[in-house]
Structures are given as structure tokens and as C-alpha cells.
Design a protein around this motif. Structure first.
Motif, PDB file in Angstrom:
ATOM      1  N   PHE A 100       0.820  -1.207   0.000  1.00 37.00           N
ATOM      2  CA  PHE A 100       0.000   0.000   0.000  1.00 37.00           C
ATOM      3  C   PHE A 100       0.856   1.261   0.000  1.00 37.00           C
ATOM      4  CE2 PHE A 100      -2.217   3.281   2.636  1.00 37.00           C
ATOM      5  CZ  PHE A 100      -3.147   3.653   1.668  1.00 37.00           C
ATOM      6  N   GLU A 118       2.285   1.623  -3.632  1.00 39.80           N
ATOM      7  CA  GLU A 118       1.266   1.925  -4.646  1.00 39.80           C
ATOM      8  C   GLU A 118       0.621   3.284  -4.390  1.00 39.80           C
ATOM      9  OE1 GLU A 118       1.059   0.305  -7.237  1.00 39.80           O
ATOM     10  OE2 GLU A 118       1.718  -1.734  -6.843  1.00 39.80           O
ATOM     11  N   ARG A 119       0.470   3.659  -3.129  1.00 38.14           N
ATOM     12  CA  ARG A 119      -0.074   4.984  -2.815  1.00 38.14           C
ATOM     13  C   ARG A 119       0.865   6.071  -3.311  1.00 38.14           C
ATOM     14  NH1 ARG A 119      -0.763   6.330   3.416  1.00 38.14           N
ATOM     15  NH2 ARG A 119       1.490   6.025   3.237  1.00 38.14           N
ATOM     16  N   HIS A 176      -2.353   1.348 -10.718  1.00 41.24           N
ATOM     17  CA  HIS A 176      -1.764   1.655  -9.414  1.00 41.24           C
ATOM     18  C   HIS A 176      -2.839   2.042  -8.387  1.00 41.24           C
ATOM     19  CE1 HIS A 176       2.409   1.158 -10.496  1.00 41.24           C
ATOM     20  NE2 HIS A 176       2.208   1.839 -11.598  1.00 41.24           N
ATOM     21  N   ALA A 201      -3.431  -0.020  -4.997  1.00 38.55           N
ATOM     22  CA  ALA A 201      -3.343   0.687  -3.716  1.00 38.55           C
ATOM     23  C   ALA A 201      -4.601   0.464  -2.878  1.00 38.55           C
ATOM     24  CB  ALA A 201      -3.116   2.181  -3.950  1.00 38.55           C
TER      25      ALA A 201
END
Length: 365
Positions: free
Chosen positions: A155, A158-159, A186, A190
Motif C-alpha cells: 500500500f 502503490e499509494r 496503481h 493501492a
């Protein structure tokens, strides 16, 4: 071709089974050896149970003998990614020697395949299929805190990528397909990792705030289909984890799946798919009526939105009738201030005036 011949000599005569071994191992000797053992011990069968046994055996026989604890942790977390380069290692929660760990893992040809070079010049890698499945199987059957730690790392990465793309989105007048595909990939990754990673109320709230801001950014740019898909990822996974139902019978404002449907209506309108928009808007209005009745504060807006979809395709008569119905109902229902910035009466009279101009009914307009 050579591997196919080798498999034939070692008892794998079926061409489909040969292809399965080749595609899942990329020809790496350690992986081929394990797959052959699974194949022969299970009477030339590749059932899912047999594969899972093989995954665990691969981990026991190879990973723990040849990899350090830090490398095992890194590989476990890498299993959640389709591909990666050195940039990702900064998000894996490793010791400061992550450059050394990266070099060791990326150079391990029994586990890793070099696939391409990324845009920043870094080489990209991916775990070979059987190794990735091994690690995911072990993650999902092991302690939940280890699984959540892995998703937390995913996370975070991807964030960060999603935020960069969303920042670019604000200044982009035109969004090409490549950028759109990257943004979708993405953001979806995320959202999924985020709702699999929280272990406390404060973490859940922090992730939820980020998800909400992301959805708002997409609304501003009219990316309603992506927004609706992300809402569904969020709702389904939180409900599966916590048994928490966001949709409530007694509060129309708390029915997020209806909001998701509305986003899809806007998406169909934006891309010019008028008939699909009409169909979705009709379903949306009907479902609201069935669940909440005519006095729901959402009904006037639902009729108004349905009217807009008919107006889009030039059916002004039906559009006008729906606008008039929404105006009549709005006078007898509670207004939902989240739908429109102005009053219902102001908005509906305005749209009816414009529609009557299109119909050449000037006095009425």
C-alpha cells in the motif's frame, strides 16, 4: 525446445503438461526439479492440491537453505507485486543494507526473471510464477500480522505512485491511454492493498481518508468508471474483513453502492454512450424507489439524472416529462444537499427552461 525434450525424457509426455512446467518455471533448474517431483509423485497430475504441496516443499527445500532472513522477508513481500525495480525496495521495510539485498535477490536466477528496463533506467524484475505462487500460498496460510505487514508495504508503494500520477492528472489537459492504464492499475492496487493492511481503527481511518481524496480527484477529471470500480474494491474487501455493511436501509445517504451506480451513469454520459446511460439511470431510479419509496431525498435527483440521459440522445419529450416529475416530487420531499449545490427548484427550472428553448417553446422557456 531443449526443456521440452528434457521433460519428455523424464516422463512428461503430455504437451499441455510440458507447457505448464515451462511457463511456470521459465526453465530455472530448481523450479523444474520441484515441478517434476510434484508431477511424478501425483501420478502425472497437476491438481491445485498437488501444486500447493509443491509450493510448501519448494520453500522448505530452497528458500530457507539458501536465503537469509532479510531476503526471505523481502521475497515474501515482493510476491504481492507483478514486477519491481530497486525503487520498490525502499518501501519493503528492510534494514539499511537493502541495496545489498536487492543485488542478491535480483541476481538469483533460480527465483527471479529479468523482464525489462523501466522508464527511469532501472532494470525490472519479476518472481518466476511458481516462486510467486509459493510465497502467496505461504502468506495466506500463515499468521495474519505477516500478511498485513506485506500488504502495508505494498500500500505504501502503490499509494506513492498513485499520488504522483494524480498530481500529474491535475495539470494534464489530455489523458492518453497509457497514462490512464497506469493510473487505473496503481490506484486499484493501492485500494486493494490498503483495505487488506489495516490492523487498528486509526489505520483504517487514515486509509479511508486517502481513498476518499483519491475518489474526489477522479471525479474532478470525470473518471467516474474508475472511481466506481475503486469504491467497489473498498466496500467488498472491508465488508469481507469486518462484516461491516456500509449500505443501510434507513439512511439513503449511506448507500455507497447507489453512489457507485451513479458514477457509472456519469461515465457513460461523458464517453457518449447514451443508451447505456439511459439503462443505468433507469435501474438506479427504480432500485431507489423499491428500497426507499417515493419520499426518499434521492428520488428527485435520480429522476433529474434520468432526464439528462434522454436529453443527451435528443429525446426531449421524455426528458421534459422526467424533469417535471422530479420538480413536482422535490416540493414534497426532503432535499439532499449532497446532490446539488443549488436548490432543486432552481436547478430543475433552469434545465426545463433550456430544454424548452431546444423545443422552440420560447414563452414557456
Amino acid at each position: 525446445d531443449n526443456l521440452g525434450e528434457y521433460l519428455q525424457i523424464n516422463g512428461v509426455e503430455d504437451k499441455e503438461d510440458q507447457d505448464t512446467i515451462i511457463s511456470s518455471t521459465k526453465g530455472h533448474p530448481a523450479a523444474v526439479g520441484i515441478m517434476l517431483k510434484i508431477y511424478n509423485e501425483n501420478s502425472h497430475n497437476f491438481s491445485e492440491n498437488a501444486k500447493l504441496q509443491g509450493y510448501e516443499e519448494l520453500f522448505e527445500q530452497y528458500f530457507k537453505r539458501h536465503l537469509t532472513k532479510d531476503e526471505q522477508v523481502a521475497l515474501t513481500r515482493l510476491a504481492l507485486f507483478d514486477s519491481w525495480d530497486y525503487e520498490l525496495f525502499e518501501y519493503l521495510g528492510l534494514p539499511e543494507n537493502h541495496r545489498q539485498i536487492f543485488a542478491s535477490i535480483s541476481g538469483n536466477t533460480a527465483l527471479v526473471n529479468r523482464i525489462s528496463e523501466s522508464e527511469n533506467g532501472e532494470e525490472r524484475y519479476a518472481l518466476i510464477d511458481i516462486v510467486r505462487k509459493t510465497l502467496i500460498a505461504i502468506l495466506e496460510s500463515g499468521p495474519q500480522e505477516i500478511l498485513m505487514d506485506a500488504y502495508h508495504c505494498k500500500f505504501s508503494f502503490e499509494r506513492s505512485i498513485s499520488d504522483k500520477l494524480l498530481s500529474q492528472l491535475k495539470s494534464n489537459l489530455h489523458v492518453d491511454q497509457k497514462f490512464s492504464d497506469q493510473l487505473r492499475y496503481h490506484c486499484e492496487q493501492a485500494f486493494y492493498a490498503g483495505v487488506r493492511s489495516y490492523s487498528s481503527k486509526s489505520e483504517f481511518e487514515s486509509i479511508s481518508i486517502w481513498c476518499t481524496k483519491t475518489q474526489q480527484s477522479l471525479s474532478i477529471k470525470g473518471l467516474y468508471n474508475l472511481k466506481a470500480d475503486l469504491i467497489e474494491i473498498y466496500l467488498e474487501n472491508v465488508q469481507a474483513r469486518d462484516g461491516f455493511h456500509f449500505d443501510t436501509d434507513d439512511n439513503p445517504k449511506m448507500n455507497f453502492r447507489f453512489q457507485s451506480t451513479r458514477d457509472r451513469i456519469w461515465a457513460s454520459r461523458f464517453i457518449g454512450n447514451g443508451r447505456k446511460a439511459i439503462e443505468l439511470a433507469g435501474q438506479y431510479c427504480n432500485n431507489l424507489l423499491v428500497k426507499f419509496g417515493l419520499n426518499s431525498p434521492n428520488i428527485p435527483f435520480a429522476l433529474y439524472l434520468w432526464g439528462l440521459t434522454f436529453q443527451d440522445v435528443g429525446d426531449y419529450t421524455t426528458a421534459k416529462w422526467l424533469f417535471e416529475q422530479s420538480l413536482a416530487i422535490s416540493k414534497n420531499s426532503l432535499q439532499d444537499p449532497t446532490e446539488l449545490h443549488s436548490s432543486f427548484e432552481t436547478v430543475f427550472n433552469n434545465v426545463l427552461g433550456c430544454l424548452n428553448m431546444d423545443l422552440n417553446h420560447f414563452n414557456e422557456a
